[in-house]
Design an enzyme around this catalytic site. Structure first.
Site, PDB file in Angstrom:
ATOM      1  N   ASP A 130       0.817  -1.219   0.000  1.00 55.83           N
ATOM      2  CA  ASP A 130       0.000   0.000   0.000  1.00 55.83           C
ATOM      3  C   ASP A 130       0.853   1.273   0.000  1.00 55.83           C
ATOM      4  OD1 ASP A 130      -2.256   1.540   0.060  1.00 55.83           O
ATOM      5  OD2 ASP A 130      -2.639   1.288   2.194  1.00 55.83           O
TER       6      ASP A 130
ATOM      7  N   TRP B  97       2.915   7.968  -2.560  1.00 60.62           N
ATOM      8  CA  TRP B  97       4.355   8.120  -2.862  1.00 60.62           C
ATOM      9  C   TRP B  97       4.525   8.996  -4.109  1.00 60.62           C
ATOM     10  CZ3 TRP B  97       7.623   7.076  -6.936  1.00 60.62           C
ATOM     11  CH2 TRP B  97       8.985   6.978  -6.654  1.00 60.62           C
TER      12      TRP B  97
ATOM     13  N   HIS C 189       3.038   3.142  -8.863  1.00 60.13           N
ATOM     14  CA  HIS C 189       2.861   1.693  -9.065  1.00 60.13           C
ATOM     15  C   HIS C 189       4.135   1.079  -9.658  1.00 60.13           C
ATOM     16  CE1 HIS C 189      -1.192   1.983  -7.785  1.00 60.13           C
ATOM     17  NE2 HIS C 189      -1.627   2.656  -8.831  1.00 60.13           N
TER      18      HIS C 189
ATOM     19  N   SER D 238      -7.242  -5.798  -5.653  1.00 58.84           N
ATOM     20  CA  SER D 238      -8.382  -6.321  -4.894  1.00 58.84           C
ATOM     21  C   SER D 238      -9.655  -6.301  -5.746  1.00 58.84           C
ATOM     22  CB  SER D 238      -8.598  -5.480  -3.629  1.00 58.84           C
ATOM     23  OG  SER D 238      -9.194  -4.252  -3.977  1.00 58.84           O
TER      24      SER D 238
ATOM     25  N   GLU E  61     -12.097  -4.737  -5.060  1.00 56.52           N
ATOM     26  CA  GLU E  61     -12.595  -3.359  -4.979  1.00 56.52           C
ATOM     27  C   GLU E  61     -11.808  -2.410  -5.895  1.00 56.52           C
ATOM     28  OE1 GLU E  61     -12.047  -5.279  -2.089  1.00 56.52           O
ATOM     29  OE2 GLU E  61     -14.200  -5.710  -2.146  1.00 56.52           O
TER      30      GLU E  61
ATOM     31  N   TRP F  62     -11.387  -2.388  -8.955  1.00 56.42           N
ATOM     32  CA  TRP F  62     -12.042  -2.093 -10.238  1.00 56.42           C
ATOM     33  C   TRP F  62     -12.718  -0.725 -10.198  1.00 56.42           C
ATOM     34  CZ3 TRP F  62     -10.514  -5.202 -13.931  1.00 56.42           C
ATOM     35  CH2 TRP F  62     -10.262  -6.542 -13.664  1.00 56.42           C
TER      36      TRP F  62
ATOM     37  N   LEU G 139      10.688 -20.643  -2.790  1.00 58.98           N
ATOM     38  CA  LEU G 139       9.610 -19.736  -2.384  1.00 58.98           C
ATOM     39  C   LEU G 139       8.401 -19.880  -3.317  1.00 58.98           C
ATOM     40  CD1 LEU G 139       8.739 -17.055  -0.767  1.00 58.98           C
ATOM     41  CD2 LEU G 139       9.609 -15.838  -2.764  1.00 58.98           C
TER      42      LEU G 139
ATOM     43  N   GLU H  73       0.467 -12.597  12.984  1.00 59.34           N
ATOM     44  CA  GLU H  73       1.036 -11.452  13.697  1.00 59.34           C
ATOM     45  C   GLU H  73       1.050 -10.283  12.721  1.00 59.34           C
ATOM     46  OE1 GLU H  73       1.969 -11.216  16.871  1.00 59.34           O
ATOM     47  OE2 GLU H  73       1.407 -13.295  17.258  1.00 59.34           O
TER      48      GLU H  73
END
Ligand code: FPP
Length: 265
Positions: free
Chosen positions: A42, A47, A59, A87, A89, A91, A153, A229
């Site tokens: 985020d 920025w 981005h 997400s 949202e 859109w 990973l 956490e």
């Protein structure tokens, strides 16, 4: 003149950061690393705005942070990294910004694939991938297939992802299984539900990082984050570096996870 001063401060900041990263690297207990780290990337827009730049530049700078953090997680030996890239949202944003995000995703998948593969990284997309633009879908399916057998990973890219929607979809599938007599309602357990989520087979995140000073979960991994956490930082995602990841891990290792039980002696 201004340029050379800026250059001076950047070199100084980089030096401080690398010294701090080295210190933190020594403080980490490599036998107790989080197995799964999740990150809400985020602050890209802020920025850019603070620098008088278009949001797209934020981005783009965010992709650089992603590159660095994937590399760092991979070399530390973290098994799973899940990043919130788009997400359900998102859109609602202007079409131009949505297109830029999709283009950056495709560019990332094209440019990084060989290095990721060489580093034994497996790519997995989570979310309603079938609703993404064709170019993004194709790039994701291609890279997932290409890295399918990698055992280092696992990089989960959460795209068109929403935690509530993930649960709704799981409930629908479970409902269909029950209606078709393939599942007994009395046998529905937490493990059964977890097996219907996009993250089936992946352990829950141990550590959930949110940069940019926001203190919300924003519909991310709602089920899976039950005992994660949380680690928050005011640093905006495009400024997030390996040193911040190490700070989060060191802090995580100082905490005592009780999962609702009592403190162990
Ligand atoms: C949130 O910042 C960030 C996003 C909605 C997108 C995250 C995307 C990237 C880091 C780059 C593209 C991803 C991949 C996988 C290549 P924001 O725009 O909401 O920031 P703001 O809250 O400051 O406006």
């Amino acid at each position: 003149m201004v340029r050379s001063w800026l250059g001076f401060w950047k070199v100084r900041r980089d030096k401080n950061e690398s010294e701090r990263a080295e210190e933190l690297g020594k403080a980490i207990d490599y036998d107790r690393l989080p197995i799964h780290i999740a990150i809400i990337m985020d602050g890209n827009g802020r920025w850019a705005t603070r620098r008088g730049l278009p949001r797209a530049m934020g981005h783009r700078a965010g992709v650089e942070s992603l590159r660095e953090i994937v590399k760092a997680c991979s070399s530390l030996g973290i098994k799973y990294l899940t990043v919130y890239a788009f997400s359900t949202e998102n859109w609602k944003r202007p079409a131009e910004e949505v297109n830029i995000l999709m283009d950056l995703l495709v560019e990332y998948l094209e440019k990084e694939i060989h290095e990721l593969h060489e580093n034994n990284v497996r790519i997995k997309a989570i979310g309603r991938i079938d609703e993404l633009p064709k170019k993004a879908r194709e790039a994701l399916y291609r890279d997932e297939e290409y890295t399918r057998k990698n055992s280092g990973l696992t990089l989960n890219l959460a795209l068109n992802y929403g935690g509530r929607n993930e649960i709704v979809e799981a409930v629908k599938r479970i409902g269909r299984e029950i209606a078709g007599d393939k599942l007994n309602p009395d046998e529905v357990t937490e493990e059964v539900i977890a097996g219907y989520l996009y993250t089936a087979g992946i352990p829950d995140p141990d550590l959930l990082i949110r940069p940019s000073g926001e203190l919300r979960i924003s519909n991310f991994l709602l089920w899976q984050a039950a005992y994660s956490e949380f680690w928050y930082s005011p640093v905006l995602w495009p400024d997030f570096r390996k040193v911040h990841l190490l700070e989060a891990i060191v802090d995580y290792q100082r905490r005592q996870r009780r999962f609702g039980g009592l403190k162990t002696k």
